[in-house]
Design an enzyme around this catalytic site. Structure first.
Site, PDB file in Angstrom:
ATOM      1  N   ASN A 119      -7.325   1.479   9.859  1.00 44.49           N
ATOM      2  CA  ASN A 119      -5.998   1.533  10.485  1.00 44.49           C
ATOM      3  C   ASN A 119      -6.190   1.326  11.979  1.00 44.49           C
ATOM      4  O   ASN A 119      -7.012   2.020  12.598  1.00 44.49           O
ATOM      5  CB  ASN A 119      -5.344   2.900  10.246  1.00 44.49           C
ATOM      6  CG  ASN A 119      -5.067   3.173   8.770  1.00 44.49           C
ATOM      7  OD1 ASN A 119      -5.342   2.338   7.913  1.00 44.49           O
ATOM      8  ND2 ASN A 119      -4.514   4.344   8.490  1.00 44.49           N
ATOM      9  N   HIS A 138      -2.704  11.005   1.447  1.00 44.56           N
ATOM     10  CA  HIS A 138      -2.133  10.683   2.755  1.00 44.56           C
ATOM     11  C   HIS A 138      -1.470  11.959   3.290  1.00 44.56           C
ATOM     12  O   HIS A 138      -0.271  12.023   3.519  1.00 44.56           O
ATOM     13  CB  HIS A 138      -1.142   9.516   2.641  1.00 44.56           C
ATOM     14  CG  HIS A 138      -0.908   8.791   3.934  1.00 44.56           C
ATOM     15  ND1 HIS A 138      -1.071   7.426   4.078  1.00 44.56           N
ATOM     16  CD2 HIS A 138      -0.507   9.230   5.143  1.00 44.56           C
ATOM     17  CE1 HIS A 138      -0.768   7.073   5.322  1.00 44.56           C
ATOM     18  NE2 HIS A 138      -0.417   8.150   5.989  1.00 44.56           N
ATOM     19  N   GLU A 190      -6.883   8.213   7.014  1.00 48.97           N
ATOM     20  CA  GLU A 190      -7.049   8.748   8.371  1.00 48.97           C
ATOM     21  C   GLU A 190      -7.565  10.179   8.396  1.00 48.97           C
ATOM     22  O   GLU A 190      -6.849  11.114   8.770  1.00 48.97           O
ATOM     23  CB  GLU A 190      -5.740   8.633   9.174  1.00 48.97           C
ATOM     24  CG  GLU A 190      -5.351   7.202   9.457  1.00 48.97           C
ATOM     25  CD  GLU A 190      -4.413   7.045  10.656  1.00 48.97           C
ATOM     26  OE1 GLU A 190      -4.058   8.063  11.268  1.00 48.97           O
ATOM     27  OE2 GLU A 190      -4.073   5.896  10.977  1.00 48.97           O
ATOM     28  N   GLU A 202      -3.508  -0.442   8.155  1.00 51.93           N
ATOM     29  CA  GLU A 202      -2.293  -0.139   8.916  1.00 51.93           C
ATOM     30  C   GLU A 202      -2.393  -0.778  10.286  1.00 51.93           C
ATOM     31  O   GLU A 202      -3.458  -0.775  10.901  1.00 51.93           O
ATOM     32  CB  GLU A 202      -2.105   1.370   9.159  1.00 51.93           C
ATOM     33  CG  GLU A 202      -1.551   2.140   8.011  1.00 51.93           C
ATOM     34  CD  GLU A 202      -1.314   3.607   8.345  1.00 51.93           C
ATOM     35  OE1 GLU A 202      -0.974   3.928   9.501  1.00 51.93           O
ATOM     36  OE2 GLU A 202      -1.479   4.426   7.432  1.00 51.93           O
ATOM     37  N   TYR A 259      -4.380   0.892  15.761  1.00 52.59           N
ATOM     38  CA  TYR A 259      -3.213   0.967  16.647  1.00 52.59           C
ATOM     39  C   TYR A 259      -3.654   0.844  18.100  1.00 52.59           C
ATOM     40  O   TYR A 259      -3.505  -0.180  18.713  1.00 52.59           O
ATOM     41  CB  TYR A 259      -2.480   2.306  16.441  1.00 52.59           C
ATOM     42  CG  TYR A 259      -1.774   2.412  15.106  1.00 52.59           C
ATOM     43  CD1 TYR A 259      -0.456   2.013  14.955  1.00 52.59           C
ATOM     44  CD2 TYR A 259      -2.427   2.927  13.987  1.00 52.59           C
ATOM     45  CE1 TYR A 259       0.205   2.118  13.737  1.00 52.59           C
ATOM     46  CE2 TYR A 259      -1.788   3.026  12.764  1.00 52.59           C
ATOM     47  CZ  TYR A 259      -0.468   2.620  12.645  1.00 52.59           C
ATOM     48  OH  TYR A 259       0.179   2.711  11.432  1.00 52.59           O
ATOM     49  N   ARG A 281       0.850  -1.191   0.000  1.00 47.65           N
ATOM     50  CA  ARG A 281       0.000   0.000   0.000  1.00 47.65           C
ATOM     51  C   ARG A 281       0.886   1.242   0.000  1.00 47.65           C
ATOM     52  O   ARG A 281       1.698   1.426   0.919  1.00 47.65           O
ATOM     53  CB  ARG A 281      -0.901  -0.022   1.231  1.00 47.65           C
ATOM     54  CG  ARG A 281      -1.697   1.238   1.418  1.00 47.65           C
ATOM     55  CD  ARG A 281      -2.664   1.177   2.611  1.00 47.65           C
ATOM     56  NE  ARG A 281      -3.238   2.501   2.763  1.00 47.65           N
ATOM     57  CZ  ARG A 281      -3.122   3.253   3.858  1.00 47.65           C
ATOM     58  NH1 ARG A 281      -2.518   2.804   4.945  1.00 47.65           N
ATOM     59  NH2 ARG A 281      -3.639   4.464   3.886  1.00 47.65           N
TER      60      ARG A 281
HETATM   61  C1  NOJ Z   1      -1.120   6.461  10.821  1.00 48.48           C
HETATM   62  C2  NOJ Z   1      -0.707   7.279   9.644  1.00 48.48           C
HETATM   63  O1  NOJ Z   1      -1.521   6.977   8.556  1.00 48.48           O
HETATM   64  C3  NOJ Z   1       0.759   7.109   9.305  1.00 48.48           C
HETATM   65  O2  NOJ Z   1       1.071   8.101   8.392  1.00 48.48           O
HETATM   66  C4  NOJ Z   1       1.586   7.182  10.568  1.00 48.48           C
HETATM   67  O3  NOJ Z   1       2.951   7.167  10.310  1.00 48.48           O
HETATM   68  C5  NOJ Z   1       1.201   6.021  11.456  1.00 48.48           C
HETATM   69  N1  NOJ Z   1      -0.189   6.153  11.817  1.00 48.48           N
HETATM   70  C6  NOJ Z   1       1.994   5.956  12.757  1.00 48.48           C
HETATM   71  O4  NOJ Z   1       1.724   7.081  13.504  1.00 48.48           O
END
Ligand code: NOJ
Length: 487
Positions: free
Chosen positions: A333, A160, A205, A393, A335, A116
């Site tokens: 995404n 992005h 995002e 992500e 995290y 990607r």
């Molecule tokens: C999400 C973002 O899309 C990416 O650009 C960033 O580096 C990562 N999170 C880590 O923070």
């Protein structure tokens, strides 16, 4: 030269020959465990599961003044004193613009099925709109060819965060014109790349670039707008997505698939009992109301509009129709988790605050909550009947160092990935329709305002020499891909 562990060295350092790739054919043919076998069932993913990795244009490309690229808001922001850690900019980054062939070889060595990347809008339209710059498009065309020649499917993100500065000068995402300019740009790229690229994502995002860039002022363009203005920016972002979907469908080859890559707030029931699970689903819908929810439902929730009151965005019924355009897939995404509990309030849920002692990675915002990779796709698919989800992500920042033996022992990232993937496997096993996973990131890169000190790559990059070294996590990920599973 790439610095790789040899198979023998890998086996010597990390265990038996059974985990080196040469032993894989035998392993792959092992039948699933039955009650006759003592071994645990292997945590395999469905056949054809797409293992990938992700990067983004401004974070890796460098070459910011080459081949007619116009300036973006990140060039301006990162060159403004005091805005980024150490004054770091993306001027050179990973020099991927010149080294993309070498980087495709890193992907190949991992066994990636897909990659990607994002297109830099100011390379294609240096002024944001108007006359396209063919040299900018050529770069992505070469990259796509290189990926396909190495059997790696390209997944292309159209935005992005590197908005052309020329558009920001005219109001940026505060202006509806930017949403229309995005659609024009998206249609143009899709028209020219969809002969080879089958999957496009509109925006990456929205929550981050709107909230951090236009509300908190910590990302480009560094604004701290009032609530009403932020809501309007948010509306223009989802509108850009919707108009972009329509433009891609109008200009791309038949069969092109369109989605998004959003960091939905990853709601997780703090205890996995029915009442907290119901609360987490409610929280998922409401805390994503300005982003994924309006896209999936084509309307703002009543609670969102009531909460905004006089600060609600201005929109038309046509806007909502465009925003709710049907998608072929949804990228999420994932995290950090947002723990949720049931509550007696009318909303029916409450967000549970994180104690200071909660474990996190190098980025203090990145709490380690692997269940997010189970609950987020599960809740999204159940709420909206989504049939194709990608984890666009997931990854971790770590204080990586090159050890004297030349290796990078990022054990924390390995443990992070293993625990998150275990939860993803749980979701897939239960039938949650996740079709692929993109590890963030292929290599260390420009982590926005945090600069180069925060490393997310599974390849270590020496930013002085541009040498790439696979970290222990790259070896781990290669094993996962080769086995199509965790064990
Ligand atoms: C999400 C973002 O899309 C990416 O650009 C960033 O580096 C990562 N999170 C880590 O923070």
């Amino acid at each position: 030269m790439l610095n790789r562990f040899s198979r023998r060295e890998f086996a010597k350092l990390f265990g038996s020959a059974a985990i080196v790739p040469s032993a894989l054919p035998a392993l792959a043919s092992v039948a699933p465990a039955t009650h006759h076998t003592a071994a645990p069932a292997p945590q395999r993913f469905p056949q054809g599961f797409l293992w990938g990795s992700a990067t983004a244009s401004y974070q890796v490309e460098g070459a910011v003044k080459e081949d007619g690229r116009g300036p973006s808001i990140w060039d301006t922001f990162s060159h403004t004193p005091g805005k980024t850690n150490n004054g770091d900019t993306g001027d050179v980054a990973d020099d991927h613009y010149h080294r993309y062939k070498e980087d495709v070889q890193l992907m190949k060595a991992l066994g990636l099925k897909t990659y990607r990347f994002s297109v830099a809008w100011p390379r294609i339209f240096p002024q944001g709109k108007g006359t396209p710059n063919s040299k900018g498009l050529d770069f992505y065309s070469r990259l796509v060819d290189e990926l396909l020649a190495n059997n790696i499917q390209p997944y292309c993100t159209l935005f992005h965060w590197d908005l052309p500065q020329a558009l920001e000068d005219k109001g940026g995402w505060q202006s509806r014109d930017t949403s229309e300019a995005f659609a024009n740009y998206a249609g143009y790229v899709a028209q020219h790349l969809s002969d080879r690229v089958k999957h496009f994502m509109t925006l990456n995002e929205m929550r981050s670039f709107v909230d951090i860039g236009y509300r908190d002022g910590r990302h480009a363009p560094g604004l701290k707008l009032s609530a009403g203005k932020v809501n309007q920016v948010r509306h223009h972002a989802v509108l850009a997505h919707g108009l972009g979907v329509q433009a891609i469908r109008a200009h791309a080859r038949p069969g092109t698939r369109v989605g998004i890559a959003e960091n939905a707030n990853s709601c997780v029931p703090v205890i996995e009992t029915p009442e907290h699970i119901v609360a987490a689903a409610k929280a998922y819908r409401e805390t994503n109301a300005g982003y994924l929810t309006v896209i999936m439902e084509g309307r703002y929730t009543d609670a969102y509009l009531a909460h905004a009151g006089a600060d609600a965005p201005k929109f038309t019924p046509e806007d909502l129709k465009a925003i709710g355009s049907p998608l072929d897939f949804v990228g999420i995404n994932i995290y950090t988790p947002q723990y949720v509990r049931a509550d007696d309030s009318p909303a029916g849920y409450a967000l549970v605050p994180m104690p200071a002692s909660f474990p996190h990675m190098m980025s203090s915002w990145l709490h380690t909550g692997p269940e997010a990779l189970y609950w987020s796709p599960k809740l999204a698919s159940e709420l909206w009947g989504i049939r194709e989800i990608y984890i666009t992500e997931n990854g971790a920042s770590s204080s990586d160092v090159l050890a004297p033996d030349g290796h990078v022992y990022d054990t924390d990232r390995v443990m992070y990935l293993r625990s998150y993937l275990t939860q993803l496997h749980r979701a897939v096993r239960e039938g949650v329709p996740v079709k692929g996973y993109f590890c963030w990131s292929l290599m260390d890169n420009y982590e926005w305002a945090d600069g180069y000190a925060y490393r997310f790559g599974i390849h270590y990059v020496d930013f002085k020499t541009q040498k790439r070294t696979p970290k222990l996590s790259a070896h781990f990920y290669r094993e996962v891909i080769a086995r199509n599973g965790l064990a």
